[in-house]
Design an enzyme around this catalytic site. Structure first.
Site, PDB file in Angstrom:
ATOM      1  N   ARG A  80       0.002   0.426   8.191  1.00  0.00           N
ATOM      2  CA  ARG A  80      -1.342   1.067   7.903  1.00  0.00           C
ATOM      3  C   ARG A  80      -1.819   2.252   8.550  1.00  0.00           C
ATOM      4  NH1 ARG A  80      -6.687  -2.709   7.528  1.00  0.00           N
ATOM      5  NH2 ARG A  80      -5.395  -3.955   6.589  1.00  0.00           N
ATOM      6  N   HIS A 114       0.313  -2.500  -3.174  1.00  0.00           N
ATOM      7  CA  HIS A 114      -0.413  -2.318  -2.139  1.00  0.00           C
ATOM      8  C   HIS A 114      -1.728  -3.227  -2.399  1.00  0.00           C
ATOM      9  CE1 HIS A 114      -1.829  -0.165   1.310  1.00  0.00           C
ATOM     10  NE2 HIS A 114      -3.255  -0.144   0.660  1.00  0.00           N
ATOM     11  N   TYR A 137     -12.462   9.374 -14.406  1.00  0.00           N
ATOM     12  CA  TYR A 137     -12.545  10.542 -14.685  1.00  0.00           C
ATOM     13  C   TYR A 137     -11.663  11.602 -14.505  1.00  0.00           C
ATOM     14  CZ  TYR A 137     -17.414   9.115 -15.516  1.00  0.00           C
ATOM     15  OH  TYR A 137     -18.459   8.320 -15.885  1.00  0.00           O
TER      16      TYR A 137
END
Length: 859
Positions: free
Chosen positions: A40, A86, A130
């Site tokens: 991680r 993931h 967006y």
């Protein structure tokens, strides 16, 4: 009842773990720690990526989102990564994507994002629905050849997909882009470095694996931040690149621009790495708002498409270089950066220097190119075998066509061809699947040329696999190619030495007069002259009163002495500016003080001049002289020792500006006058010597310097002011009891509580004086201390309501120290002229006291 409940719970639960909690927590946390360390928070030394970054790049590559292909929605990418590789929140995936696209965070961005991807001002990126994204060219170089079995793949979280454990990585990304992260027990902070320099260092390491650290580091000049700036500290860089840990200084890039005649502005064009520009501009402007720098007119952020520009406009005549140095010292225009090069090597975290990182990268490249070569060799051999069959086919093409036409199906065709001409199964497959249009242009020369190329490629691949020297040359060529395509000029300037900045904050403060008040209960206040003049009354606690009140400069320093032998060093401009009717700041809020500590004297100093002495005296009669310069300190966050005290002793008096005499006065009314030269000088932390002998039932209340021509006044506990002359006190040597000058009554005696020197100049100018009682402070002039001869002086306030506490007389123009050059010769006194208290035996052992007090009438 409890046993029944336990039985019910046992029946309800399917599995009960009967084990100590500490064992369970320890075991679970160990597994969790291992996971976040390896998978991680820390980057792999080979490709410089954390798992989430690797998964994002791999998923985008699988979607075919190369740098020259159309953008795709970021939400689609995040969904692909989350669904396949993931299994965490989409926000963490999107945040990692955004960081990899920010050119102010990554020296070589790995993602090309279309839309608002955040800013150096701390603005967050637009929502993932967006923005659009695709891989950058640099990311493609990290992923290059991943489809050629170059790196190991493992099943994903649900065993439905395969994902790579590392990317092929055609440049040392861990050094080029750096990394930052925190895991359990480990953290990493690797700054970015210039790609050209890192590649050169890698090639040098390939040429000589025994290369020294110093030589290897000579290729990498230091960090190269995407935000540019100036890095100082060559030794810190060397230490970090050798050991993985070191400290450097990052400074903004600035220049000074002339606005008008005698007026300049400071312009900032680059700021330190990972700094929030908006917060930096705000912190600089707050120095102006808080009036910590008076010479700043305006701070503006003028950043536009042309680049970063922060303008700091200064007042006319301001010293731009000085203000810039102050900004370096006081704001984040200059910050320290600590290397912590921790990465995963062989599935374990290590803090390492450049050499182990490059070795890990080169070993990885050897493995990648070996795997690729094996893959390409197998492919080339297969193609060579097919080409051989096609060449053979051309010569018997007509017959092959006839055999195929007579055959019943594809398998029959293959079998008949193999039997007739001896083709292998692979060759026969290639022939029967050959499209008809290919028969029209099947050129034997082209096939023979292809066969020659394949033979050459096979030989080269075999050389790579059998000769490490050739393998290294391939790695070097590919590194050089990456350098040509991705390399860029250094953005950060490296300076060898860390510049030491020493700022005297007083240079930033205007020389402006203010009113300072200090009360007996320990409250300190600073007010402007306007506030003081506008206030009708002073703000005080009940029964509190001023013991120091003076108009002084902002540039002065207060030395506030306490009864415990300490002093508090307070620059006047550091005291909070308040209205005169406010209470002020308690001294314990400036520096920590003991509960029993109280203020006994306040001295204001403009310059710490070595020719000025301070006289310190204790309750038990110990005194010393100390140079004023010994009290100057640079750190003053706590009370500082001014005099070492013996047990059960207290500091009671501090006086400044040495003169010929020292006068000591005791509570019982004794006075001692001796020459200043008789009292030794000691350091600020030393104790003193016996200056005045004090009886068991007496204590010293005041000691001060005086000229021969001076008067002095004494304040009694009953609120009386008694005035006397220095010249009437006989000169003794120190460590004497002195003579009684105030005779005390048996009931309600006039104990002395305070005293002060009164010079001819002070009387002539009629200076102000503070007369502090236990209830309040009276502001009077020294002319009010005049009285007709009375041995108990002039009554100043009602003794039944309040008691005397402290007297303070404002200095006059004659306050100039007298340099005491040498100790005078011992004076022999004439017993007739000496005014001493003597005891004479008269009739039947009765004692009578002779004193000059007998000249006065009783009250």
């Amino acid at each position: 009842m409890a046993s029944k409940n336990i039985k019910k719970i046992t029946e309800y639960l399917e599995k009960i773990v009967n084990e100590p909690l500490e064992h369970i927590v320890s075991e679970r946390f160990a597994r969790y720690s291992k996971y976040i360390i390896q998978d991680r928070a820390l980057p792999d030394a080979r490709d410089g990526l954390k798992p989430v970054q690797r998964r994002i790049l791999f998923a985008m590559n699988e979607l075919g989102m190369q740098h020259n292909k159309p953008y795709k929605k970021s939400a689609r990418i995040a969904g692909e990564v989350m669904g396949k590789y993931h299994p965490h929140g989409d926000s963490s995936i999107y945040d990692a994507m955004v960081r990899m696209s920010q050119d102010f965070k990554m020296l070589v961005p790995l993602i090309d994002m279309h839309g608002n991807n955040g800013s150096i001002d701390g603005d967050s990126a637009a929502a993932m629905r967006y923005t659009e994204a695709r891989l950058s060219l640099a990311a493609e170089y990290l992923l290059k050849d991943i489809d050629k079995k170059t790196v190991p793949f493992v099943p994903n979280f649900d065993d439905e997909e395969l994902e790579p454990t590392v990317l092929p990585s055609k440049f040392p990304n861990i050094l080029v882009n750096g990394s930052k992260g925190i895991s359990a027990g480990y953290a990493t902070n690797i700054p970015p470095h210039n790609l050209n320099e890192v590649v050169n260092a890698t090639i040098a390491f390939l040429d000589d694996e025994e290369i020294s650290d110093s030589k290897l580091i000579s290729y990498i000049k230091g960090p190269d931040f995407p935000t540019g700036g100036i890095v100082q500290g060559k030794e810190g860089i060397k230490e970090a690149l050798k050991t993985g840990s070191g400290k450097i200084i990052i400074r903004a890039r600035t220049f000074i621009e002339e606005m008008a005649r005698n007026q300049e502005r400071i312009v900032i064009t680059e700021i330190p790495y990972e700094l929030n520009k908006a917060e930096l501009v705000r912190s600089i402007d707050m120095l102006r708002v808080d009036k910590k720098i008076d010479d700043i007119l305006e701070v503006r952020d003028e950043t536009d498409q042309q680049g970063m520009r922060i303008a700091i406009e200064l007042k006319k005549g301001a010293d731009a270089n000085f203000i810039l140095n102050y900004l370096y010292k006081s704001t984040d225009l200059q910050i320290s950066y600590n290397y912590n090069m921790t990465a995963i090597l062989n599935r374990r975290p290590y803090q390492v220097g450049v050499k182990p990182l490059l070795k890990a990268y080169i070993d990885h490249q050897k493995e990648v190119i070996t795997n690729r070569s094996n893959f390409e060799l197998d492919k080339a051999k297969k193609r060579e075998h097919i080409v051989e069959g096609l060449i053979k086919m051309v010569s018997v093409l007509e017959e092959i066509i006839k055999i195929i036409r007579k055959s019943s199906n594809k398998a029959d065709s293959k079998e008949n061809i193999q039997k007739r001409f001896g083709f292998t199964d692979l060759q026969a497959e290639a022939i029967v699947t050959l499209q008809l249009y290919r028969l029209s242009n099947t050129d034997i020369l082209a096939l023979q040329a292809e066969a020659g190329e394949l033979a050459k490629k096979i030989r080269f691949l075999n050389e790579i696999l059998s000769d490490e020297r050739v393998l290294k040359e391939v790695i070097k060529e590919e590194l050089q190619f990456s350098k040509e395509k991705l390399g860029q000029k250094r953005k950060t300037t490296i300076e060898d030495e860390i510049e030491s900045i020493k700022i005297d904050e007083r240079d930033l403060i205007s020389d402006e007069n203010v009113i300072i008040g200090v009360t007996k209960d320990g409250y300190v206040k600073r007010s402007s002259l306007r506030s003081y003049q506008a206030s009708q009354t002073i703000g005080l606690k009940t029964d509190d009163g001023l013991i120091f009140h003076r108009e002084i400069s902002n540039l002065d320093t207060l030395l506030i002495f306490t009864n415990l032998g300490n002093y508090i060093y307070v620059p006047v401009y550091k005291i909070d500016d308040q209205r005169w009717r406010d209470l002020g700041v308690y001294i314990g809020n400036i520096v920590p003080v003991e509960a029993s500590e109280r203020i006994i004297s306040v001295i204001n100093v403009r310059e710490f001049n070595e020719d000025i002495n301070l006289l310190l005296a204790t309750k038990n009669g110990y005194m010393k002289q100390t140079k004023l310069k010994d009290f100057e300190v640079s750190r003053y966050s706590k009370a500082i020792r001014g005099m070492r005290l013996q047990k059960d002793d207290e500091l009671v008096s501090v006086n400044m500006n040495q003169k010929e005499n020292i006068i000591g006065l005791s509570k019982q009314g004794y006075a001692l006058r001796f020459k200043t030269a008789d009292l030794p000088e000691y350091g600020s932390s030393a104790g003193g010597v016996q200056g005045m002998m004090i009886s068991d039932d007496d204590e010293l209340v005041e000691a001060f310097y005086a000229f021969d021509s001076d008067d002095f006044v004494m304040l009694t506990v009953r609120g009386h002011i008694i005035k006397d002359n220095v010249s009437e006190l006989t000169v003794y040597s120190r460590n004497r009891k002195g003579i009684r000058i105030v005779e005390n009554l048996k009931s309600n005696p006039h104990y002395i509580v305070s005293a002060a020197r009164l010079s001819k100049y002070q009387e002539k100018e009629n200076v102000k004086s503070l007369l502090t009682s236990t209830k309040q402070t009276y502001e009077v002039t020294v002319s009010e201390y005049k009285y007709s001869y009375n041995k108990y002086g002039k009554k100043m306030f009602d003794e039944n309501v309040e008691k005397g506490y402290k007297i303070f007389i404002e200095d006059a123009i004659d306050e100039v120290p007298v340099v005491i050059k040498k100790k005078p010769e011992k004076i022999i006194f004439d017993e007739i002229n000496a005014v001493v208290e003597e005891e004479k035996i008269i009739n039947k052992n009765k004692k009578i006291h002779l004193s000059r007090l007998d000249l006065f009438e009783d009250d």
